[in-house]
Design a protein around this motif. Structure first.
Motif, PDB file in Angstrom:
ATOM      1  N   ALA A   1      -2.029   4.978  -8.713  1.00 39.30           N
ATOM      2  CA  ALA A   1      -2.235   5.531  -7.387  1.00 39.30           C
ATOM      3  C   ALA A   1      -2.520   4.137  -6.638  1.00 39.30           C
ATOM      4  N   THR A   2      -1.221   4.177  -5.877  1.00 46.08           N
ATOM      5  CA  THR A   2      -1.099   2.914  -4.872  1.00 46.08           C
ATOM      6  C   THR A   2      -1.750   2.692  -3.677  1.00 46.08           C
ATOM      7  N   ASP A   3      -2.490   3.976  -3.298  1.00 50.58           N
ATOM      8  CA  ASP A   3      -3.218   4.302  -2.182  1.00 50.58           C
ATOM      9  C   ASP A   3      -4.528   3.340  -2.386  1.00 50.58           C
TER      10      ASP A   3
ATOM     11  N   HIS B   1       0.882  -1.383   0.073  1.00 54.27           N
ATOM     12  CA  HIS B   1      -0.045  -0.046   0.112  1.00 54.27           C
ATOM     13  C   HIS B   1       0.826   1.337   0.049  1.00 54.27           C
ATOM     14  N   ASN B   2       0.685   2.248  -0.579  1.00 52.48           N
ATOM     15  CA  ASN B   2       1.361   3.427  -1.048  1.00 52.48           C
ATOM     16  C   ASN B   2       2.625   3.276  -1.627  1.00 52.48           C
TER      17      ASN B   2
ATOM     18  N   ASP C   1      -2.789  -2.543   4.465  1.00 57.69           N
ATOM     19  CA  ASP C   1      -1.764  -2.071   5.538  1.00 57.69           C
ATOM     20  C   ASP C   1      -2.035  -3.151   6.540  1.00 57.69           C
TER      21      ASP C   1
ATOM     22  N   CYS D   1      -6.799   7.403 -11.560  1.00 57.42           N
ATOM     23  CA  CYS D   1      -5.855   6.609 -10.826  1.00 57.42           C
ATOM     24  C   CYS D   1      -4.492   6.541 -11.588  1.00 57.42           C
TER      25      CYS D   1
ATOM     26  N   ASP E   1       5.629   2.817  -4.660  1.00 61.78           N
ATOM     27  CA  ASP E   1       5.965   3.744  -5.661  1.00 61.78           C
ATOM     28  C   ASP E   1       5.218   2.916  -6.775  1.00 61.78           C
TER      29      ASP E   1
END
Length: 175
Positions: free
Chosen positions: A126-128, A74-75, A160, A103, A77
């Protein structure tokens, strides 16, 4: 007269045989080349990939049309690259690159890409956003025969790790 006729027939037979042998050698050489490419997967295929078919006008050939992010945190690169080669005889001009949603944000070279030159299309995901994904990037250019090209990115973003909650001080007093 018989001698002349015999010499003529022998000469014709000799030329025919020599011609047939030349064709047979050419066929064997072609068969060996084909066999090498199909049976030797290492260097022969790598060399075949290096040679890009030439086109008249501008051309666009990608090393890979799909980028697999695999499983990422999560989040993490989210930047990746697509490498392309202009296989034409005229400059390639990319006029637009559009992601399938907000995204997926592509970047592309604004200047013309010379014949035989390489360029990079950058993509940021967008890795969120947690979970598996498959998105597309549409490239618009002046390439002959294929003015638009759709590229794909895919992968899986892990959530997470949740930490075990420790008991609060008020909960400890109640026990």
């Amino acid at each position: 007269m018989k001698k002349i006729l015999l010499i003529t027939v022998l000469a014709a037979f000799g030329l025919t045989t020599a011609s047939a042998q030349t064709k047979a050698v050419a066929k064997k050489a072609k068969a060996k080349t084909t066999k090498t490419i199909t049976t030797t997967k290492g260097a022969a295929i790598a060399e075949a990939k290096k040679e890009v078919a030439k086109v008249t006008g501008a051309g666009m050939v990608f090393e890979s049309e799909t980028v697999d992010y695999g499983t990422i945190a999560h989040n993490a690169d989210g930047k990746r690259e697509f490498v392309l080669t202009n296989n034409g005889d005229k400059p390639l001009i990319i006029t637009n690159a559009q992601g399938s949603c907000g995204c997926t944000v592509p970047t592309y070279p604004k200047e013309p890409i010379a014949p035989g030159a390489k360029a990079v299309i950058g993509v940021k995901y967008a890795t969120d956003r947690v979970g598996s994904f498959q998105k597309s990037v549409t490239i618009t250019s002046n390439a002959e025969g294929a003015a638009t090209k759709v590229l794909t990115i895919k992968g899986n973003v892990l959530p997470d790790e949740t930490k075990k909650e420790e008991p609060k001080a008020t909960e400890l007093k109640a026990q």
